[in-house]
Design an enzyme around this catalytic site. Structure first.
Site, PDB file in Angstrom:
ATOM      1  N   HIS A 354      38.959 -10.525   8.158  1.00  0.00           N
ATOM      2  CA  HIS A 354      37.960  -9.847   7.343  1.00  0.00           C
ATOM      3  C   HIS A 354      38.237  -9.934   5.844  1.00  0.00           C
ATOM      4  O   HIS A 354      37.604  -9.214   5.065  1.00  0.00           O
ATOM      5  CB  HIS A 354      37.883  -8.366   7.727  1.00  0.00           C
ATOM      6  CG  HIS A 354      37.221  -8.101   9.045  1.00  0.00           C
ATOM      7  ND1 HIS A 354      35.844  -8.056   9.197  1.00  0.00           N
ATOM      8  CD2 HIS A 354      37.738  -7.887  10.276  1.00  0.00           C
ATOM      9  CE1 HIS A 354      35.555  -7.814  10.467  1.00  0.00           C
ATOM     10  NE2 HIS A 354      36.677  -7.700  11.137  1.00  0.00           N
ATOM     11  N   LYS A 545      29.482   1.554  -1.018  1.00  0.00           N
ATOM     12  CA  LYS A 545      30.546   0.830  -0.329  1.00  0.00           C
ATOM     13  C   LYS A 545      31.876   1.347  -0.831  1.00  0.00           C
ATOM     14  O   LYS A 545      31.930   2.110  -1.809  1.00  0.00           O
ATOM     15  CB  LYS A 545      30.441  -0.681  -0.544  1.00  0.00           C
ATOM     16  CG  LYS A 545      30.322  -1.098  -2.010  1.00  0.00           C
ATOM     17  CD  LYS A 545      30.024  -2.589  -2.126  1.00  0.00           C
ATOM     18  CE  LYS A 545      28.585  -2.900  -1.823  1.00  0.00           C
ATOM     19  NZ  LYS A 545      28.385  -3.840  -0.741  1.00  0.00           N
ATOM     20  N   ARG A 546      32.929   0.946  -0.162  1.00  0.00           N
ATOM     21  CA  ARG A 546      34.275   1.307  -0.599  1.00  0.00           C
ATOM     22  C   ARG A 546      34.458   0.939  -2.074  1.00  0.00           C
ATOM     23  O   ARG A 546      34.025  -0.123  -2.524  1.00  0.00           O
ATOM     24  CB  ARG A 546      35.279   0.547   0.275  1.00  0.00           C
ATOM     25  CG  ARG A 546      36.725   0.726  -0.052  1.00  0.00           C
ATOM     26  CD  ARG A 546      37.568   0.151   1.092  1.00  0.00           C
ATOM     27  NE  ARG A 546      37.227  -1.233   1.413  1.00  0.00           N
ATOM     28  CZ  ARG A 546      37.874  -2.296   0.916  1.00  0.00           C
ATOM     29  NH1 ARG A 546      38.881  -2.134   0.074  1.00  0.00           N
ATOM     30  NH2 ARG A 546      37.530  -3.514   1.282  1.00  0.00           N
ATOM     31  N   LYS A 551      34.525  -5.381  -5.596  1.00  0.00           N
ATOM     32  CA  LYS A 551      33.134  -5.045  -5.291  1.00  0.00           C
ATOM     33  C   LYS A 551      32.334  -4.749  -6.559  1.00  0.00           C
ATOM     34  O   LYS A 551      31.113  -4.628  -6.520  1.00  0.00           O
ATOM     35  CB  LYS A 551      33.079  -3.876  -4.313  1.00  0.00           C
ATOM     36  CG  LYS A 551      33.662  -4.240  -2.938  1.00  0.00           C
ATOM     37  CD  LYS A 551      33.631  -3.081  -1.965  1.00  0.00           C
ATOM     38  CE  LYS A 551      34.258  -3.438  -0.628  1.00  0.00           C
ATOM     39  NZ  LYS A 551      33.435  -4.356   0.181  1.00  0.00           N
ATOM     40  N   THR A 653      27.990  -5.705   5.446  1.00  0.00           N
ATOM     41  CA  THR A 653      26.907  -5.335   6.354  1.00  0.00           C
ATOM     42  C   THR A 653      25.949  -4.355   5.699  1.00  0.00           C
ATOM     43  O   THR A 653      24.820  -4.207   6.159  1.00  0.00           O
ATOM     44  CB  THR A 653      27.455  -4.722   7.660  1.00  0.00           C
ATOM     45  OG1 THR A 653      28.348  -3.641   7.347  1.00  0.00           O
ATOM     46  CG2 THR A 653      28.187  -5.763   8.489  1.00  0.00           C
ATOM     47  N   LYS A 657      21.833  -3.789   6.224  1.00  0.00           N
ATOM     48  CA  LYS A 657      21.184  -2.505   6.506  1.00  0.00           C
ATOM     49  C   LYS A 657      20.126  -2.186   5.458  1.00  0.00           C
ATOM     50  O   LYS A 657      19.031  -1.697   5.787  1.00  0.00           O
ATOM     51  CB  LYS A 657      22.232  -1.399   6.550  1.00  0.00           C
ATOM     52  CG  LYS A 657      23.255  -1.546   7.649  1.00  0.00           C
ATOM     53  CD  LYS A 657      24.481  -0.689   7.385  1.00  0.00           C
ATOM     54  CE  LYS A 657      25.622  -1.083   8.296  1.00  0.00           C
ATOM     55  NZ  LYS A 657      26.919  -0.530   7.866  1.00  0.00           N
TER      56      LYS A 657
END
Length: 809
Positions: A354, A545-546, A551, A653, A657
């Site tokens: 991952h 998100k985290r 990110k 993901t 969504k």
């Protein structure tokens, strides 16, 4: 097994009343929403228990090949709404609670989220179990029954504060304690050798007790099992110490061992924290392997055919020690010859990677593993020696090649490479998007791919439409049912029938009315949680998100400040009203990520309270992000921020969504964004920034972030405002380290290199949002193109290409 038949409302009303009296023990007239939630849960639990029994009987009777999915996280969220949908009880339940003057969504909201995960890894595992059940795969998920989750996040004066998340404080009706399923898990000690036979003499032992949660399939009566392990000390209390008044020592042993299943991802910035993490990983793996082998022997009487009936899947490297554990059990406890055991092992395991970042690949100091798992270290050394001997035959004399392949990193402190162990011990290794899988074999695992090119495959992630559309967005689900029928819940490619409806004015109106209702619901939640009032007519720009530097939540903040400064400089312009919403948790020891959260808060405080902005821009951070919060955010978003540096996000993901719920994506060509772009078309997505080859070329050629700062007055103004204390006047230097990491620390995730392209892409977003009809067409086109991103499709591929199973749908 047949699909469920909906229960008549009158029957369920009677059942609710019966449970309120017999199980919850409250008078019907006094039943609260929590009481109703408990009553409905008892009804759902009983029905799922029957399905579980029938499923296990069927699998035992057929001596089925099973898949066992090993994961540190299963972020399942609330169970009640999903159970009601799978049982065909949603409509009857709504009628039943209405008799008690309550709405079903208010009753469902009383259930706490199960604190069994944190981010995408755990939510993916939960989606996969849903799909395994729906596709009829004989399956178990294995993990840890965390009593306090990772942590509950609060924001205090702008800073993240972590608290325990005691989701089990009042118990949960959804777990089934298995009092007769308990296995010893041992640690430490030493190893004795008697010829070829090794005997591990452990120094400590803890019991792993099983608790099951039933994961129902949809349009089937089959279920999957999530088996979670709780650590229980062999002696609960030192009674002699207690009786002498030494109460602390009396409970010391209990706490020392039972803390294994207290918290997900304990802080690993200390030696004790790192040891606890390793103990956690081995604890759940050892219990799971014992359970799997016991079940197999009961059904087949031998372990010689284990690989023919058992598929064990490693969800990232956390359960990688299972490779050594299976070898230990087969060789040491069942006297199987090493060569035969290794052949079984390699054909039993498969591994999903991952991450592309080398620093994120899990390693353990050899000294720590020697201390905690001495026999396993010996086994890893032997696996490594035989593997390197095989590799040397391919490239004799290439010491660099062997050093990169080795299960032991010999540079500096010797460390065990768990990803390498996972690859060597598995027959298949997959990435989770096409780009990710390509980069795996081109970069971090290139040497392994040279050895075993057939071992590496791609299986792009997916999400369950039952949770992320049918349950999270009932308004859109109802609209889809009226226009294309309900089959999209189990065949998501049915959404393709929506594509022509983008040209239907009546459908566009209905579609955007659903979006407006979802935004109104989200606005009410934001007000309740943060006190900030937001306008549902504004563009809702969402990044959830985290919190991590790659990110690039910080890049999002730079855009918000750029927009703020532009509004102040030109207040008469026709600005598109925008609300930027961020949510996510930072690891408790991750200083930079926690600083980004505080910056978001501080910038929001200034912008949200500046009368010159006049409501045209808001910035909010929602605390304690989890599945239930996501179920509000995904349907209410207009714009989906997927802005990681190209080549860093494995898949994502959240992007799926959000698009499934009609949000347009602004993002880099990274992870699954590429496949989303290929499905929706370049005209229906906002792609910006450097591509992966350009990122690699820029880093090879020498990247100078200061040049961007000097060349772009907008960027310079934004960074100067942050470092000058405009957003932290009480502590002007609060964010100096963040900005220095960009200007002087090499800007490792290329925020400044992508800044101008990001600002330009946001301008394109504004232009489109000013054309409501065009925006609606593109939003519908996104939903219509999401069929390929169902976790049912992903799991069907795993079943056929990795696990050797045949999906029943």
């Amino acid at each position: 097994m047949p699909a469920p038949t909906p229960t008549p409302p009158a029957s369920l009303r009677s059942a609710i009343d019966d449970k309120l009296l017999s199980s919850v023990a409250v008078p019907l007239a006094e039943a609260t929403r929590t009481d109703l939630m408990k009553a409905l849960s008892e009804i759902g639990r009983a029905a799922l228990a029957e399905r579980w029994v029938r499923t296990q009987e069927a699998d035992r009777g057929s001596r089925a090949r099973r898949v066992y999915y090993l994961s540190m996280e299963f972020l399942i969220g609330r169970t009640l709404s999903n159970a009601l949908a799978a049982l065909g009880l949603t409509g009857a339940a709504a009628e039943g609670v209405r008799e008690h003057a309550n709405a079903l969504e208010e009753v469902v909201a009383q259930e706490p989220d199960a604190a069994l995960g944190n981010g995408g890894l755990g939510r993916l595992a939960a989606c996969f179990l849903d799909s395994m059940a729906t596709l009829g795969l004989p399956s178990f998920g294995y993990g840890i029954r965390y009593e306090y989750g990772m942590f509950a996040q609060d924001i205090v004066r702008g800073a993240q504060v972590e608290y325990p998340d005691p989701w089990l404080a009042d118990g949960t009706p959804w777990e089934f304690p298995r009092a007769d399923v308990s296995f010893p898990v041992r640690f430490g000690g030493w190893v004795e050798h008697f010829g070829e036979r090794a005997v591990w003499r452990p120094a400590a032992e803890v019991a792993a007790k099983a608790y099951d949660m039933v994961i129902p399939g949809h349009a089937t009566e089959r279920v999957s099992t999530l088996r979670l392990w709780k650590a229980v000390a062999p002696a609960h209390l030192d009674l002699a110490a207690f009786n002498t008044g030494d109460y602390g020592r009396a409970a010391q042993v209990k706490n020392e061992y039972e803390n294994i299943s207290w918290v997900l991802y304990p802080n690993d910035s200390t030696p004790a924290g790192r040891e606890l993490r390793l103990r956690q990983e081995y604890f759940f793996v050892a219990a799971s392997v014992q359970d799997i082998l016991q079940r197999h022997v009961l059904e087949h009487g031998t372990l010689a055919n284990l690989h023919e009936k058992v598929a064990m899947h490693l969800n990232d490297t956390h359960p990688a020690i299972a490779v050594a554990e299976l070898m230990r059990v087969l060789c040491d406890e069942h006297a199987m010859p090493w060569a035969g055991a290794w052949e079984i092992c390699r054909h039993t395991f498969s591994y999903t990677n991952h991450t592309l970042m080398p620093e994120a690949l899990e390693t353990w100091p050899v000294s720590l593993m020697q201390h905690v798992l001495p026999r396993h270290l010996e086994i890893i050394f032997r696996i490594n020696a035989e593997f390197l001997e095989e590799a040397a035959r391919l490239r004799p004399g290439d010491d660099g090649f062997l050093a990169r392949l080795s299960l032991i990193d010999e540079g500096g402190e010797r460390r065990v490479r768990m990803a390498n162990l996972s690859i060597v011990g598995s027959h298949k290794v997959n990435g989770v998007s096409q780009l990710h899988s390509d980069l795996l074999v081109q970069t971090i695992f290139a040497d392994f791919a040279a050895l075993w090119p057939e071992r590496f495959i791609n299986l792009t992630n997916g999400v369950t439409p039952r949770r992320w559309l049918a349950q999270a967005n009932p308004g859109l689900a109802a609209l889809l049912d009226t226009r294309i029928g309900p089959q999209w819940r189990i065949r998501l490619d049915e959404l393709g029938k929506l594509a022509p409806l983008a040209g239907d004015a009546a459908f566009r109106t209905a579609f955007m009315a659903v979006k407006e209702a979802n935004k109104t619901r989200l606005a009410a939640y934001v007000k309740a949680q943060t006190g900030v009032r937001i306008d549902p007519a504004a563009l809702f720009d969402v990044q959830v998100k985290r919190i991590h530097e790659y990110k690039r939540q910080l890049l999002n903040v730079l855009h918000v400040i750029t927009r703020y400064q532009a509004i102040i400089a030109n207040p008469a312009a026709e600005w598109v009203p925008r609300v930027t919403i961020l949510a996510g948790k930072a690891a408790s020891s991750y200083v930079a990520a926690k600083s980004i959260i505080r910056l978001i808060h501080d910038v929001g405080q200034v912008i949200n309270n500046d009368p010159r902005v006049n409501g045209r821009l808001k910035l909010v951070f929602l605390p304690n992000y989890g599945v239930s919060v996501a179920e509000l955010l995904m349907p209410g978003a207009d714009l989906s921020e997927q802005i990681s540096t190209a080549g860093t996000e494995a898949s994502g993901t959240g992007n799926m969504k959000l698009a499934l719920n009609g949000a347009l994506t602004i993002g880099t060509d990274d992870g699954a964004n590429i496949e989303i772009r290929e499905q929706v078309g370049d005209d229906n997505i906002f792609i910006f920034g450097l591509r992966t080859p350009e990122v690699q070329a820029l880093k090879r050629g020498g990247y100078h972030p200061m040049r961007h700062y000097e060349a772009d007055p907008r960027l310079r103004s934004v960074l100067d405002a942050i470092t000058g204390g405009q957003f932290s006047p009480d502590d002007p230097g609060r964010y100096r380290a963040l900005v220095d990491s960009l200007l002087w620390g090499g800007d490792p995730y290329l925020l400044l290199a992508d800044y101008a392209a990001y600002i330009d892409a946001q301008a394109r977003v504004d232009a489109l949002y000013q054309q409501p009809e065009a925006w609606a067409r593109k939003a519908i086109a996104n939903v219509a193109a999401m069929g390929i991103f169902s976790s049912d499709r992903t799991i069907a591929q795993y079943a056929r290409e990795v696990w050797g199973l045949a999906p029943q749908r």
